[in-house]
Write an enzyme that holds these catalytic residues in place. Structure first.
Site, PDB file in Angstrom:
ATOM      1  N   LYS A 176       0.846  -1.206   0.000  1.00  0.00           N
ATOM      2  CA  LYS A 176       0.000   0.000   0.000  1.00  0.00           C
ATOM      3  C   LYS A 176       0.879   1.254   0.000  1.00  0.00           C
ATOM      4  O   LYS A 176       0.644   2.195  -0.762  1.00  0.00           O
ATOM      5  CB  LYS A 176      -0.922  -0.001   1.226  1.00  0.00           C
ATOM      6  CG  LYS A 176      -2.114  -0.938   1.061  1.00  0.00           C
ATOM      7  CD  LYS A 176      -2.865  -1.164   2.367  1.00  0.00           C
ATOM      8  CE  LYS A 176      -3.931  -2.241   2.142  1.00  0.00           C
ATOM      9  NZ  LYS A 176      -4.560  -2.718   3.377  1.00  0.00           N
ATOM     10  N   GLN A 198      -4.851  -1.347   9.594  1.00  0.00           N
ATOM     11  CA  GLN A 198      -4.757  -2.697   9.017  1.00  0.00           C
ATOM     12  C   GLN A 198      -5.382  -3.722   9.969  1.00  0.00           C
ATOM     13  O   GLN A 198      -5.005  -3.789  11.135  1.00  0.00           O
ATOM     14  CB  GLN A 198      -3.284  -3.031   8.732  1.00  0.00           C
ATOM     15  CG  GLN A 198      -3.071  -4.350   8.032  1.00  0.00           C
ATOM     16  CD  GLN A 198      -3.653  -4.373   6.608  1.00  0.00           C
ATOM     17  OE1 GLN A 198      -3.488  -3.431   5.831  1.00  0.00           O
ATOM     18  NE2 GLN A 198      -4.359  -5.444   6.274  1.00  0.00           N
ATOM     19  N   ASP A 257     -10.841   3.203   4.020  1.00  0.00           N
ATOM     20  CA  ASP A 257     -11.331   1.839   3.824  1.00  0.00           C
ATOM     21  C   ASP A 257     -12.856   1.781   3.731  1.00  0.00           C
ATOM     22  O   ASP A 257     -13.416   0.752   3.349  1.00  0.00           O
ATOM     23  CB  ASP A 257     -10.890   0.974   5.023  1.00  0.00           C
ATOM     24  CG  ASP A 257      -9.826  -0.035   4.644  1.00  0.00           C
ATOM     25  OD1 ASP A 257      -9.639  -0.279   3.439  1.00  0.00           O
ATOM     26  OD2 ASP A 257      -9.185  -0.579   5.566  1.00  0.00           O
TER      27      ASP A 257
END
Ligand code: NDP
Length: 296
Positions: free
Chosen positions: A56, A100, A123
């Site tokens: 990422k 995460q 997200d």
């Protein structure tokens, strides 16, 4: 078995999306002096998470954006993770925040996600963004289902009126996928582990999105001829001789013999997820500064 289906190349699609994002970032820097920034918080040493986080950060930098990595030890307290999220909420150089998952057991996942400023929720997992998606309001959409939708639209064009089935009802894939398909005016069925006769439900669908996490569960005779199949599943199975290989939730060769188009695993949905994360960060940065996303 002859392969008839068109293969939907997620890798190529993701490359085009990343190039579009990089052009948008360059335009934002040129016209507004704005560099979108994405912060990723990783807690602990989970090897798969470390790989995701590295990739990422790399792709964020390659697109011209700023990447901020925050690595906390595996025994970090709930309060310290919360404090990290709050600091990022307050940092004007950070436009997108991603924590995460999974988090270690001492850290409350739901509370941490809820602490992210919804405007920076790259997200799209915050309950406010989930609610906005179902309410038909502007928000940030989870990256994996967003990638699936973009590939479906490119493959099929207008989705209105099509019968779609989503296998799986998780908050990160199944539910937002169903909401996105409904927003496109599909007739949507959601199935799960308590559904009776999955195969019969599946055979009625023109669009099949499989996100169950069960290796090759969806068989060729579950697929209607000509249907478009999006396989979200990533399952590692024993390939003999001490080796493993990745397969999806769909029995690929069987399904490809009847489907009209299908995503492979790997190389289908996977590469689109990070590309959509970059796109979400640009969207978030633009909204925070009250400017239209360039080139869209
Ligand atoms: P979850 O485990 O959170 O959810 C799985 C869903 O599938 C649940 O709703 C469950 O039903 C349903 N399910 C499980 N077994 C069956 C069954 N036998 N019959 C019918 N339904 C079943 O998984 P995720 O949504 O997080 O992920 C799904 C898959 O997608 C995984 O393989 C994951 O690795 C992959 N994935 C891939 C990503 C990518 O970037 N390509 C990103 C995210 C996930 P119930 O609710 O009733 O338990």
């Amino acid at each position: 078995m002859a392969e008839l289906a068109r293969v939907i190349d997620g890798k190529a699609f993701a490359e085009r999306l990343r190039a579009r994002v990089a052009a948008q970032v360059a335009a934002l820097q040129r016209t507004h002096g704005l560099t979108p920034g994405l912060a990723v918080v990783l807690v602990g040493e989970n090897p798969a998470s470390q790989v995701y986080v590295r990739s990422k950060a790399k792709q964020t930098r390659e697109s011209g954006m700023a990447a901020f990595d925050h690595h906390l030890p595996a025994d970090a307290s709930h309060a310290s993770v919360l404090a990290q999220v709050e600091a990022l909420n307050a940092d004007p150089a950070v436009h997108g925040i991603l924590v995460q998952l999974p988090l270690p057991p001492q850290v409350g996942e739901a509370e941490i996600i809820a602490a992210i400023d919804p405007a920076k929720d790259a997200d799209g997992f915050h309950p406010v963004n989930a609610g906005r998606l179902w309410a038909g309001q502007e928000g940030l959409v989870p990256c994996t289902p967003l990638g699936c939708l973009l590939m479906l639209k490119e493959t099929l064009g207008d989705l209105a009126g099509r019968r779609a089935i989503v296998l799986g009802r998780s908050n990160i894939v199944g539910k937002p996928m169903a909401a996105l398909l409904l927003r496109e005016s599909c007739t949507v069925t959601i199935v799960h582990s308590r559904t009776r006769d999955l195969a019969a439900e599946c055979r009625r669908a023109e669009i099949v999105v499989a996100a169950v996490g069960r290796a090759e569960m969806v068989r060729g005779d579950w697929i209607a001829p000509g249907a478009t199949v999006i396989d979200v599943g990533i399952n590692r199975i024993d390939a003999g001789a001490g080796k493993t290989r990745l397969v999806g939730d769909v029995a690929y060769a069987e399904a490809a013999a009847v489907a009209g188009a299908i995503t492979p695993v790997p190389g289908g949905v996977g590469p689109m997820t990070i590309a959509c994360l970059l796109a979400n960060t640009v969207t978030a940065a633009c909204r925070q500064h009250g400017i239209a996303v360039p080139g869209t």
